[in-house]
Scaffold this motif. Structure first.
Motif, PDB file in Angstrom:
ATOM      1  N   GLY A  65      -7.959  -8.428  -4.190  1.00 31.54           N
ATOM      2  CA  GLY A  65      -7.545  -9.085  -4.195  1.00 31.54           C
ATOM      3  C   GLY A  65      -5.860  -8.832  -5.247  1.00 31.54           C
ATOM      4  O   GLY A  65      -4.941 -10.004  -5.505  1.00 31.54           O
ATOM      5  N   LEU A  66      -5.531  -7.473  -4.828  1.00 29.72           N
ATOM      6  CA  LEU A  66      -4.363  -6.500  -5.341  1.00 29.72           C
ATOM      7  C   LEU A  66      -3.868  -7.188  -3.251  1.00 29.72           C
ATOM      8  O   LEU A  66      -3.644  -6.946  -2.900  1.00 29.72           O
ATOM      9  CB  LEU A  66      -4.830  -5.533  -4.814  1.00 29.72           C
ATOM     10  CG  LEU A  66      -3.654  -5.012  -4.623  1.00 29.72           C
ATOM     11  CD1 LEU A  66      -3.289  -4.285  -6.858  1.00 29.72           C
ATOM     12  CD2 LEU A  66      -4.001  -2.930  -5.552  1.00 29.72           C
ATOM     13  N   ASP A  67      -2.158  -8.059  -4.810  1.00 29.76           N
ATOM     14  CA  ASP A  67      -0.890  -7.577  -3.503  1.00 29.76           C
ATOM     15  C   ASP A  67      -0.081  -7.181  -3.687  1.00 29.76           C
ATOM     16  O   ASP A  67       0.690  -6.213  -4.409  1.00 29.76           O
ATOM     17  CB  ASP A  67      -0.485  -9.188  -3.938  1.00 29.76           C
ATOM     18  CG  ASP A  67       0.666 -10.196  -3.113  1.00 29.76           C
ATOM     19  OD1 ASP A  67       1.325  -9.027  -2.225  1.00 29.76           O
ATOM     20  OD2 ASP A  67       1.556 -10.474  -3.782  1.00 29.76           O
ATOM     21  N   PRO A  68      -0.021  -5.893  -2.024  1.00 29.28           N
ATOM     22  CA  PRO A  68       1.255  -4.727  -2.191  1.00 29.28           C
ATOM     23  C   PRO A  68       2.138  -5.198  -2.602  1.00 29.28           C
ATOM     24  O   PRO A  68       3.039  -3.992  -2.947  1.00 29.28           O
ATOM     25  CB  PRO A  68       0.933  -4.409  -1.099  1.00 29.28           C
ATOM     26  CG  PRO A  68      -0.651  -5.098   0.180  1.00 29.28           C
ATOM     27  CD  PRO A  68      -1.045  -6.772  -0.885  1.00 29.28           C
ATOM     28  N   ALA A  69       2.793  -6.309  -2.169  1.00 30.77           N
ATOM     29  CA  ALA A  69       4.013  -7.059  -2.481  1.00 30.77           C
ATOM     30  C   ALA A  69       4.433  -6.650  -3.844  1.00 30.77           C
ATOM     31  O   ALA A  69       5.188  -6.421  -4.449  1.00 30.77           O
ATOM     32  CB  ALA A  69       4.713  -8.485  -2.050  1.00 30.77           C
ATOM     33  N   LYS A  70       3.316  -7.144  -4.703  1.00 28.96           N
ATOM     34  CA  LYS A  70       3.550  -6.901  -6.443  1.00 28.96           C
ATOM     35  C   LYS A  70       2.726  -5.515  -6.799  1.00 28.96           C
ATOM     36  O   LYS A  70       2.914  -5.834  -7.974  1.00 28.96           O
ATOM     37  CB  LYS A  70       2.671  -8.420  -7.346  1.00 28.96           C
ATOM     38  CG  LYS A  70       3.224  -9.566  -6.773  1.00 28.96           C
ATOM     39  CD  LYS A  70       2.289 -11.057  -7.160  1.00 28.96           C
ATOM     40  CE  LYS A  70       2.899 -11.848  -6.305  1.00 28.96           C
ATOM     41  NZ  LYS A  70       2.067 -13.418  -7.403  1.00 28.96           N
ATOM     42  N   LEU A  71       2.551  -5.051  -6.434  1.00 31.95           N
ATOM     43  CA  LEU A  71       2.272  -3.307  -7.061  1.00 31.95           C
ATOM     44  C   LEU A  71       3.307  -2.492  -7.342  1.00 31.95           C
ATOM     45  O   LEU A  71       4.099  -2.743  -7.488  1.00 31.95           O
ATOM     46  CB  LEU A  71       1.126  -2.537  -5.968  1.00 31.95           C
ATOM     47  CG  LEU A  71       0.613  -1.303  -6.715  1.00 31.95           C
ATOM     48  CD1 LEU A  71       0.182  -1.635  -7.102  1.00 31.95           C
ATOM     49  CD2 LEU A  71       0.204  -1.009  -5.685  1.00 31.95           C
ATOM     50  N   LYS A  72       3.285  -2.206  -8.784  1.00 33.07           N
ATOM     51  CA  LYS A  72       4.319  -1.392  -9.485  1.00 33.07           C
ATOM     52  C   LYS A  72       3.597   0.344  -9.445  1.00 33.07           C
ATOM     53  O   LYS A  72       2.417  -0.227  -9.462  1.00 33.07           O
ATOM     54  CB  LYS A  72       5.015  -1.942 -10.738  1.00 33.07           C
ATOM     55  CG  LYS A  72       5.302  -3.556 -10.486  1.00 33.07           C
ATOM     56  CD  LYS A  72       5.198  -4.377 -12.226  1.00 33.07           C
ATOM     57  CE  LYS A  72       6.691  -5.434 -11.823  1.00 33.07           C
ATOM     58  NZ  LYS A  72       6.489  -6.149 -13.148  1.00 33.07           N
TER      59      LYS A  72
END
Length: 602
Positions: A65-72
């Motif tokens: 469920g983790l989107d790397p593009a949205k990882l801050k």
């Protein structure tokens, strides 16, 4: 890449879940670890959060469920770790067990007033506000290598005065300033010449100041520089209880020992010796007592046995004092923590024993989120740490007795006799209805009045216990039966004569006393149920009319109203102890930890 689970320090149920952030390679001055407060991006602004977990992940091995593009990424750490992995696990257990916001559970493990937070400034932008309390550093002036040969110039009056003062020992800069005025320039000149040295030392608020005025170090605490109070010989019951506690602790399975001992059976001495064995095994101990019984006498018994190894945490301390004690515990120098229920969450490492005195008391239940019970939390912690839990009470709770009967990891030991061998006091029950029918209209029964006169005339002391503060328990309209109630708690408001107001002792709701009934307008408002204020007033009249006692006998009232100020509890007890003959009148707080040999009537 390292990923961190962060709990945002925003008290709202909508954000009550861990958020995943990337841990930067360059952490800056403060390393990013579990338990740290960190600054993280959150939407259009930044927020403060607490790290409850860090895991290493290979590139592409992302959690479901983790989107790397949205990882801050975490901006930076803004504190040292407040808790470790065990503290994080306990916060999550509390949240699940008591259905409480995770952010409020994490907050239990942070120092009082010592957490940075984001605040909205004028203009609508957010800024990081530093903690309201922190360490207090004192500047000390100590003799330098050139002090012995120092000869001041004739016009250097302050330098000469400072040098002369230092011959008597080290001094604070604040003390020199109070004595000689501004000393900044003379001190700089003396420091350049090697006459003095300026040192920064940590000062612990609320502690007796030593020569250095600083917190004891872990090394100095390892060998106490005091003489412990003597250990009295144990009775058979005390020895059996101590053996059961040591056996449970040595098994390291999180077992519970219920010490069911009558009043005066010596339960506290059992705790002290069990703690001594725990410290000898290289572990630490936490002692919980009801807030009302955390008197100076209670603390003195533990410090008399363990000295500077004892840290104290309770609500009567200032926020700065609580922060210093919390930091003292985190340093590892404190090995015994004595306090109310919140002391469970202090950063005490290598926990070996948890003692809960008067375990039946309702004050071990937290009445705001998270609404935990300290006994249940202590048992959970003990199982995780391989420690033992000791529950002490003269009237154990039904839950504890049931667990002892059904759970094999719970054990019950009894102390049926007093430690001094004396029998329990005789109890006389007086039927006030018969007193009333016999013509007596006083709130004091005739046997009580005669006993008071006899004891006080002989120069002895008396204690009167009344579990109701204020002047009257409630007001009642004799015309319509209306009783003023708290709009939030639905309980009757207590009448206080001093100040002429009605107050709810649960939430603090307060209104002026109405002159007439708010419902029907009747002026006949009757005061029912005597509180400590009213008893004090009528007791004063009773004592003044006693021929053998006289008007000079002091009445010391101790309830939540008279002990609200700092140090009031100790001051009132000292006032009672210093008097030749006196009456101590109060609520249930006076029934805890009272230790006067010449008190003969309760």
């Amino acid at each position: 890449m390292k990923l961190a689970s962060v709990i945002l320090d925003i008290p709202t149920q909508a954000l009550d879940a861990p958020y995943t952030y990337a841990v930067p390679e360059e952490a800056g001055d403060q390393p990013i670890e579990v338990g740290c407060a960190v600054l993280v991006p959150f939407g259009p602004r930044q927020a403060v959060g607490f790290i409850i977990g860090i895991e290493e992940r290979a590139e592409g091995d992302w959690p479901a469920g983790l989107d790397p593009a949205k990882l801050k990424g975490i901006v930076r750490a803004v504190s040292r770790p407040y808790f470790d992995e065990e503290g994080a696990a306990c916060a999550q257990w509390l949240s699940e067990r008591y259905i409480a916001p995770l952010s409020s559970c994490v907050r239990l493990f942070t120092p009082p007033g010592g957490v940075p937070r984001m605040v909205r400034a004028q203009g609508g932008y957010w800024r990081l506000e530093e903690p309201t309390v922190g360490e207090v550093d004192d500047r000390w002036v100590v003799p330098g290598p050139a002090l012995a040969d120092f000869e001041p110039r004739k016009n250097a009056v302050k330098q000469a005065s400072i040098a002369a003062a230092l011959e008597r020992g080290e001094l604070r800069v604040a003390e020199l300033t109070a004595e000689f005025g501004a000393v900044s320039s003379p001190l700089k000149a003396l420091e350049k010449q090697g006459v003095v040295r300026i040192e920064h030392r940590r000062r612990m608020r609320g502690m007796a100041e030593g020569s250095a005025g600083s917190a004891p170090s872990a090394d100095s605490a390892a060998v106490p520089s005091f003489t412990p109070s003597p250990k009295p010989p144990l009775t058979r019951g005390q020895a059996d209880a101590l053996a059961a506690i040591d056996a449970a602790r040595s098994r390291g399975a999180g077992e519970v020992v219920l010490v069911d001992g009558v009043t005066g059976s010596g339960k506290t001495e059992v705790y002290l010796q069990a703690i001594e064995e725990t410290l000898a095994a290289g572990r630490t101990a936490c002692v919980l007592v009801p807030e009302i019984s955390l008197t100076p006498q209670t603390v003195a018994r533990f410090r008399g046995r363990f000295g500077d190894l004892v840290a104290v945490m309770h609500s009567r301390m200032s926020q700065g004092e609580r922060y210093d004690q919390w930091d003292f515990i985190r340093s590892g120098a404190a090995r015994v923590v004595v306090g109310a229920r919140s002391a469970l969450f202090t950063p005490l490492s290598n926990l070996g024993l948890i003692v809960i005195d008067e375990e039946h008391e309702g004050s071990y239940k937290q009445d705001s989120a998270p609404r935990y019970h300290a006994r249940d939390v202590a048992v959970w912690m003990a199982r995780r740490a391989g420690a033992a839990v000791v529950l002490g009470s003269a009237t154990p709770s039904i839950e504890a007795l049931h667990a002892c009967a059904k759970n094999p990891s719970w054990h019950q030991v009894s102390l049926p006799e007093r430690a001094n061998g004396k029998p329990l006091p005789e109890v006389q029950v007086v039927d006030m209805a018969k007193e009333f029918s016999g013509g007596s209209r006083s709130m004091f029964a005739l046997p009580l009045a005669r006993a008071l006169e006899e004891e006080l005339a002989a120069g002895r002391k008396a204690v009167l216990l009344l579990n109701q503060r204020g002047f009257a328990k409630f007001l009642l309209c004799r015309e319509c039966g209306f009783v003023p109630e708290c709009p939030s708690c639905s309980t009757s408001l207590t009448y206080h004569e001093r100040g002429n107001f009605l107050i709810c002792h649960h939430c603090g709701y307060r209104i002026p006393t109405p002159p007439v009934c708010p419902e029907c307008g009747s002026p006949y408002l009757k005061k029912f149920g005597a509180g400590t204020q009213r008893v004090e007033a009528e007791l004063r009249v009773l004592l003044d009319e006693m021929p053998g006692v006289g008007p000079g006998v002091p009445i010391v009232r101790m309830d939540a109203d008279t002990t609200s100020g700092k140090g009031a509890h100790q001051r009132l007890l000292e006032e009672f102890a210093a008097a030749d003959a006196a009456v101590l009148l109060g609520t249930q707080m006076i029934a805890k930890g009272l230790d006067f040999e010449d008190v003969t009537l309760v």
